[in-house]
Design a protein around this motif. Structure first.
Motif, PDB file in Angstrom:
ATOM      1  N   VAL A 274      -5.631 -12.429  -2.755  1.00 38.43           N
ATOM      2  CA  VAL A 274      -4.291 -12.839  -2.937  1.00 38.43           C
ATOM      3  C   VAL A 274      -4.416 -13.945  -4.070  1.00 38.43           C
ATOM      4  O   VAL A 274      -3.050 -14.007  -4.470  1.00 38.43           O
ATOM      5  N   SER A 275      -4.910 -15.051  -3.860  1.00 40.70           N
ATOM      6  CA  SER A 275      -4.815 -16.490  -5.000  1.00 40.70           C
ATOM      7  C   SER A 275      -5.028 -16.262  -6.132  1.00 40.70           C
ATOM      8  O   SER A 275      -5.007 -17.011  -7.199  1.00 40.70           O
ATOM      9  N   GLU A 276      -5.802 -14.957  -6.261  1.00 39.04           N
ATOM     10  CA  GLU A 276      -6.160 -14.703  -7.411  1.00 39.04           C
ATOM     11  C   GLU A 276      -4.709 -14.263  -8.608  1.00 39.04           C
ATOM     12  O   GLU A 276      -4.971 -13.872  -9.597  1.00 39.04           O
ATOM     13  N   PHE A 277      -4.203 -14.045  -7.949  1.00 37.34           N
ATOM     14  CA  PHE A 277      -2.307 -13.111  -8.079  1.00 37.34           C
ATOM     15  C   PHE A 277      -1.725 -14.394  -8.482  1.00 37.34           C
ATOM     16  O   PHE A 277      -0.728 -14.765  -7.338  1.00 37.34           O
ATOM     17  N   ASP A 278      -1.350 -14.966 -10.052  1.00 35.42           N
ATOM     18  CA  ASP A 278      -0.556 -15.933 -10.483  1.00 35.42           C
ATOM     19  C   ASP A 278       1.139 -15.662  -9.420  1.00 35.42           C
ATOM     20  O   ASP A 278       1.697 -14.638 -10.047  1.00 35.42           O
ATOM     21  N   PRO A 279       1.463 -16.806  -8.551  1.00 29.86           N
ATOM     22  CA  PRO A 279       3.226 -16.427  -8.004  1.00 29.86           C
ATOM     23  C   PRO A 279       4.362 -16.336  -9.110  1.00 29.86           C
ATOM     24  O   PRO A 279       5.510 -15.910  -9.162  1.00 29.86           O
ATOM     25  N   ALA A 280       3.719 -17.186 -10.220  1.00 29.11           N
ATOM     26  CA  ALA A 280       4.513 -17.658 -11.180  1.00 29.11           C
ATOM     27  C   ALA A 280       5.082 -15.763 -12.203  1.00 29.11           C
ATOM     28  O   ALA A 280       6.036 -16.070 -12.966  1.00 29.11           O
ATOM     29  N   ARG A 281       3.826 -15.272 -11.960  1.00 30.45           N
ATOM     30  CA  ARG A 281       3.578 -13.977 -12.868  1.00 30.45           C
ATOM     31  C   ARG A 281       4.454 -12.921 -12.222  1.00 30.45           C
ATOM     32  O   ARG A 281       4.706 -12.114 -12.515  1.00 30.45           O
ATOM     33  N   THR A 282       3.364 -12.450 -10.553  1.00 32.27           N
ATOM     34  CA  THR A 282       4.304 -11.521  -9.889  1.00 32.27           C
ATOM     35  C   THR A 282       4.160 -11.623  -8.176  1.00 32.27           C
ATOM     36  O   THR A 282       4.064 -13.272  -7.707  1.00 32.27           O
ATOM     37  N   ARG A 283       4.623 -10.882  -7.941  1.00 28.96           N
ATOM     38  CA  ARG A 283       4.173 -11.004  -6.790  1.00 28.96           C
ATOM     39  C   ARG A 283       2.696 -10.484  -5.905  1.00 28.96           C
ATOM     40  O   ARG A 283       3.349  -8.686  -6.466  1.00 28.96           O
ATOM     41  N   ALA A 284       2.016 -10.346  -5.121  1.00 24.28           N
ATOM     42  CA  ALA A 284       0.944  -9.703  -4.639  1.00 24.28           C
ATOM     43  C   ALA A 284       1.253  -9.602  -3.450  1.00 24.28           C
ATOM     44  O   ALA A 284       0.952 -10.845  -2.576  1.00 24.28           O
ATOM     45  N   VAL A 285       0.784  -8.528  -2.918  1.00 25.21           N
ATOM     46  CA  VAL A 285      -0.384  -8.793  -1.275  1.00 25.21           C
ATOM     47  C   VAL A 285      -1.853  -7.891  -1.296  1.00 25.21           C
ATOM     48  O   VAL A 285      -2.174  -7.435  -2.262  1.00 25.21           O
ATOM     49  N   ALA A 286      -2.387  -8.469  -0.086  1.00 24.38           N
ATOM     50  CA  ALA A 286      -3.752  -7.618  -0.465  1.00 24.38           C
ATOM     51  C   ALA A 286      -3.853  -7.819   1.259  1.00 24.38           C
ATOM     52  O   ALA A 286      -3.548  -8.806   2.196  1.00 24.38           O
ATOM     53  N   ILE A 287      -4.514  -6.082   1.502  1.00 19.20           N
ATOM     54  CA  ILE A 287      -4.389  -5.980   3.211  1.00 19.20           C
ATOM     55  C   ILE A 287      -6.218  -5.849   3.290  1.00 19.20           C
ATOM     56  O   ILE A 287      -6.499  -5.369   2.684  1.00 19.20           O
ATOM     57  N   ILE A 288      -6.882  -6.451   4.049  1.00 20.14           N
ATOM     58  CA  ILE A 288      -8.346  -6.403   4.694  1.00 20.14           C
ATOM     59  C   ILE A 288      -8.375  -6.478   6.122  1.00 20.14           C
ATOM     60  O   ILE A 288      -7.419  -6.071   6.886  1.00 20.14           O
ATOM     61  N   LYS A 289      -9.881  -5.543   6.069  1.00 21.16           N
ATOM     62  CA  LYS A 289     -10.249  -5.220   6.970  1.00 21.16           C
ATOM     63  C   LYS A 289     -11.616  -5.131   7.293  1.00 21.16           C
ATOM     64  O   LYS A 289     -11.908  -4.730   6.390  1.00 21.16           O
ATOM     65  N   HIS A 290     -12.594  -5.839   7.432  1.00 19.63           N
ATOM     66  CA  HIS A 290     -14.316  -6.616   8.140  1.00 19.63           C
ATOM     67  C   HIS A 290     -14.296  -6.939   6.857  1.00 19.63           C
ATOM     68  O   HIS A 290     -15.297  -6.439   5.908  1.00 19.63           O
ATOM     69  N   ALA A 291     -13.471  -7.883   6.135  1.00 13.46           N
ATOM     70  CA  ALA A 291     -14.075  -9.168   5.354  1.00 13.46           C
ATOM     71  C   ALA A 291     -13.145  -7.745   3.848  1.00 13.46           C
ATOM     72  O   ALA A 291     -13.975  -8.799   2.237  1.00 13.46           O
ATOM     73  N   ASN A 292     -13.109  -6.589   3.579  1.00 15.48           N
ATOM     74  CA  ASN A 292     -13.102  -5.544   2.663  1.00 15.48           C
ATOM     75  C   ASN A 292     -11.587  -5.449   2.034  1.00 15.48           C
ATOM     76  O   ASN A 292     -11.349  -5.172   3.197  1.00 15.48           O
ATOM     77  N   PRO A 293     -11.132  -5.206   1.269  1.00 18.59           N
ATOM     78  CA  PRO A 293      -9.342  -4.876   0.772  1.00 18.59           C
ATOM     79  C   PRO A 293      -9.872  -3.715   1.384  1.00 18.59           C
ATOM     80  O   PRO A 293     -10.474  -2.441   0.654  1.00 18.59           O
ATOM     81  N   CYS A 294      -8.350  -2.523   2.292  1.00 19.37           N
ATOM     82  CA  CYS A 294      -8.098  -1.506   1.963  1.00 19.37           C
ATOM     83  C   CYS A 294      -6.649  -1.151   0.717  1.00 19.37           C
ATOM     84  O   CYS A 294      -6.318  -0.656   1.010  1.00 19.37           O
ATOM     85  N   GLY A 295      -6.451  -2.498   0.498  1.00 17.72           N
ATOM     86  CA  GLY A 295      -5.567  -1.666  -0.294  1.00 17.72           C
ATOM     87  C   GLY A 295      -4.951  -3.538  -0.837  1.00 17.72           C
ATOM     88  O   GLY A 295      -4.376  -4.978  -0.323  1.00 17.72           O
ATOM     89  N   VAL A 296      -4.625  -3.111  -2.062  1.00 18.65           N
ATOM     90  CA  VAL A 296      -4.187  -4.797  -2.602  1.00 18.65           C
ATOM     91  C   VAL A 296      -3.044  -3.860  -3.739  1.00 18.65           C
ATOM     92  O   VAL A 296      -3.630  -3.077  -4.816  1.00 18.65           O
ATOM     93  N   ALA A 297      -1.769  -4.879  -4.144  1.00 18.55           N
ATOM     94  CA  ALA A 297      -0.880  -4.404  -4.971  1.00 18.55           C
ATOM     95  C   ALA A 297      -0.195  -6.031  -5.489  1.00 18.55           C
ATOM     96  O   ALA A 297      -0.143  -6.847  -4.871  1.00 18.55           O
ATOM     97  N   GLU A 298       0.651  -5.173  -6.618  1.00 19.26           N
ATOM     98  CA  GLU A 298       2.087  -6.276  -7.565  1.00 19.26           C
ATOM     99  C   GLU A 298       3.107  -5.296  -7.247  1.00 19.26           C
ATOM    100  O   GLU A 298       2.800  -4.269  -6.969  1.00 19.26           O
ATOM    101  N   GLY A 299       4.026  -6.571  -6.983  1.00 19.72           N
ATOM    102  CA  GLY A 299       4.992  -5.598  -6.899  1.00 19.72           C
ATOM    103  C   GLY A 299       6.504  -6.822  -7.688  1.00 19.72           C
ATOM    104  O   GLY A 299       6.121  -7.763  -7.491  1.00 19.72           O
ATOM    105  N   ALA A 300       7.207  -6.162  -7.974  1.00 18.67           N
ATOM    106  CA  ALA A 300       8.859  -6.710  -8.689  1.00 18.67           C
ATOM    107  C   ALA A 300       9.397  -8.040  -7.040  1.00 18.67           C
ATOM    108  O   ALA A 300       9.739  -8.573  -7.219  1.00 18.67           O
ATOM    109  N   THR A 301       9.015  -6.714  -5.478  1.00 16.13           N
ATOM    110  CA  THR A 301       9.039  -8.193  -4.440  1.00 16.13           C
ATOM    111  C   THR A 301       8.003  -7.982  -3.441  1.00 16.13           C
ATOM    112  O   THR A 301       6.614  -6.921  -3.971  1.00 16.13           O
TER     113      THR A 301
END
Length: 538
Positions: A274-301
């Motif tokens: 998630v640190s790959e996503f600049d908060p000045a540009r976007t809101r981002a969330v990463a959900i991880i399971k067993h060291a792999n992402p199972c969902g990553v997304a940007e959003g207005a909030t």
């Protein structure tokens, strides 16, 4: 019976009559010295430590009175003297050693209390080269090692946290130290100097630009004893290095159960992604399971970003790790706590959000104070049988790459935005990695497969499951883009992505069959860009 040397038995108890104290960390020092003095133990000290003790009203002998030689060279030379090291290394029950002590006026030092110049903290703060060198301790490690070697007679203390144990041991043994304590503290002393030397040598390797020095040392300090490792039959501990990188090792845990081995591993993976996503540009969330992402997304909030990340794989997200690239707010917190989550890691958190998370008493909430810099250098270490694999951190960032369009059709602006998003995520997916993404969100992820085509098919299958779970009629992969962490060795993986609905592809390139893969992309009407950088992650 254990012996020191020449058949001299190790004494189980040793009277402590004289202590040498020389510390940079003065926490608890005065109270410790007062307790020693109350037992009639003579105190010897140096520089700032001596002043602190004298200011507290304690009688202290200056080290110069012991050596008969003044501190010189701005304190660089003060304890490097035979009367100090002889007092530490002498085998008290050896006749020859006893004669040498008498002949040279050496008096035994029974307890050494030393902690080293704060080198790790100094270089971590960004100090210049000269300041770093000046904070390399020489006399401290030399005395520590001498005392630890001669633990048959000397108690060595390198950590203020052990002051209480030393005093308890003396109290239990009528002013004598036990061999059990001396052995334990000797092991800790050698480990401390080893970690210290590792920090110095690795820093110097960086300073001279040597990525693969002939000798590589790795050191850390125990932060926590884990209940077990990856599995219950494995023992484990969590060690911190001197690196100040924001993340799981430096975060404050506001609530929840103690982190497990797997929690720490997964939380680190989540926050690095998630640190790959600049908060000045976007809101981002990463959900991880067993060291792999199972969902990553940007959003207005954050709430929107979380909902879109969860949609990618709501089944795998259960019991996962949620990482945010900006302050956790109440709206996002309300959504996250709706399903079972192990850890939330975030740069900051609103008070209301903290209260919401607190309803789930076992949910861990970690606050890092900032994001990890994805471009920062660093080391990655992995053990193998008989050795260590050491490499630099993968600090390649897609924003810095020169993307090359190699197909007849160039990607649209939206496709290009999704391609860079997908490649940013693919960097953090175990290889072979395939990531389908659309509108700034992952819609299917294939990880850790032996063939790239299998990863492409698994990602498509999971996208269909997510489509069904969301109650949508049209597959989430229709009109998506696809990222691959490494080149397509054959066109089959690419064609599987096209069949799933992908319209554009991003991959490193470099295969002997690049022309064949590009031709297949053209025939399928796909746009393709090459990054020139691979992101294997094993």
């Amino acid at each position: 019976m254990a012996v020191v040397s020449k058949g001299v038995p190790v004494p189980p108890l040793v009277s402590v009559k004289r202590a040498l104290l020389s510390v940079s960390d003065k926490s608890g020092l005065v109270e410790f010295a007062q307790a020693l003095a109350a037992r009639g133990i003579d105190l010897v000290s140096t520089g700032g430590t001596r002043k602190a003790l004298e200011d507290a009203g304690l009688a202290v002998k200056d080290i110069a009175e012991v050596t008969g030689f003044p501190e010189i060279m701005d304190g660089r030379v003060k304890t490097l003297h035979p009367r100090v090291h002889g007092g530490l290394l002498a085998i008290r029950d050896d006749a020859d050693h006893a004669i040498a002590m008498t002949d040279h006026g050496i008096i035994g030092i029974d307890l050494l209390c030393v902690n080293l110049y704060p080198f790790e903290e100094t270089v971590a703060s960004g100090a210049d080269y000269a300041t770093g060198v000046e904070n390399i301790d020489i006399g401290g490690p030399a005395m520590t090692r001498a005392a630890a070697k001669n633990h048959a007679y000397v108690t060595v203390v390198v950590d203020p946290a052990d002051y209480g144990a030393v005093l308890d041991d003396l109290a239990a043994n009528d002013g004598k130290s036990s061999i059990a304590l001396r052995k334990r503290l000797a092991q800790k002393a050698f480990a401390r100097t080893a970690a210290y030397d590792a920090a110095v040598s690795n820093w110097l390797a960086d300073q001279v630009g040597e990525p693969t020095p002939d000798y590589r040392a790795v050191g850390g300090r125990l932060a926590e004893v884990m209940r077990y490792g990856e599995n219950p039959h494995q023992s484990a501990g969590f060690y911190r290095t001197g690196e100040r990188r924001p993340g799981v090792a430096t975060a404050r845990q506001l609530q929840g159960k103690t982190l497990s081995y797997n929690n720490i591993n997964d939380t680190d993976a989540a926050f690095e992604l998630v640190s790959e996503f600049d908060p000045a540009r976007t809101r981002a969330v990463a959900i991880i399971k067993h060291a792999n992402p199972c969902g990553v997304a940007e959003g207005a909030t954050l709430k929107q970003a979380y909902e879109r990340a969860l949609r990618c794989d709501p089944v795998s997200a259960f019991g996962g790790i949620v990482a945010l690239n900006c302050r956790l707010d109440a709206a996002a917190a309300e959504e996250i706590v709706k399903i079972f989550t192990e850890v939330i890691i975030t740069p900051e958190a609103d008070d209301e959000a903290v209260e919401i998370v607190a309803r789930k008493k076992n949910l861990r909430l970690l606050v890092t104070g900032g994001l990890a810099d994805p471009r920062a250098p660093g080391l990655f270490v992995k053990s193998v049988a008989g050795g260590l694999l050491v490499q630099s951190r993968d600090n390649g960032v897609v924003d810095d790459l020169d993307l090359k369009v190699v197909t007849k059709r160039a990607p649209t602006a939206q496709e290009l935005a999704d391609l860079t998003f997908a490649f940013r995520v693919a960097k953090h997916v175990k290889s072979n990695a395939i990531v389908y993404a659309r509108d700034g969100a992952t819609v299917g992820i294939g990880a850790g497969q032996m063939s790239r085509v299998d990863s492409a098919r698994i990602a498509a299958r999971k996208a269909l499951d997510a489509t069904e779970a969301a109650g949508l009629g049209e597959p989430l992969t229709k009109g998506c883009v696809v990222a691959s962490d490494a080149f397509f060795p054959f066109a089959d993986g690419l064609l599987s992505a096209a069949e799933a609905g992908a319209t554009a592809v991003i991959q490193p390139g470099g295969s002997m069959r690049d022309d064949e893969v590009i031709k297949a992309a053209d025939e399928a009407g796909l746009a393709m860009v090459l990054t020139g950088m691979r992101h294997f992650r094993h």
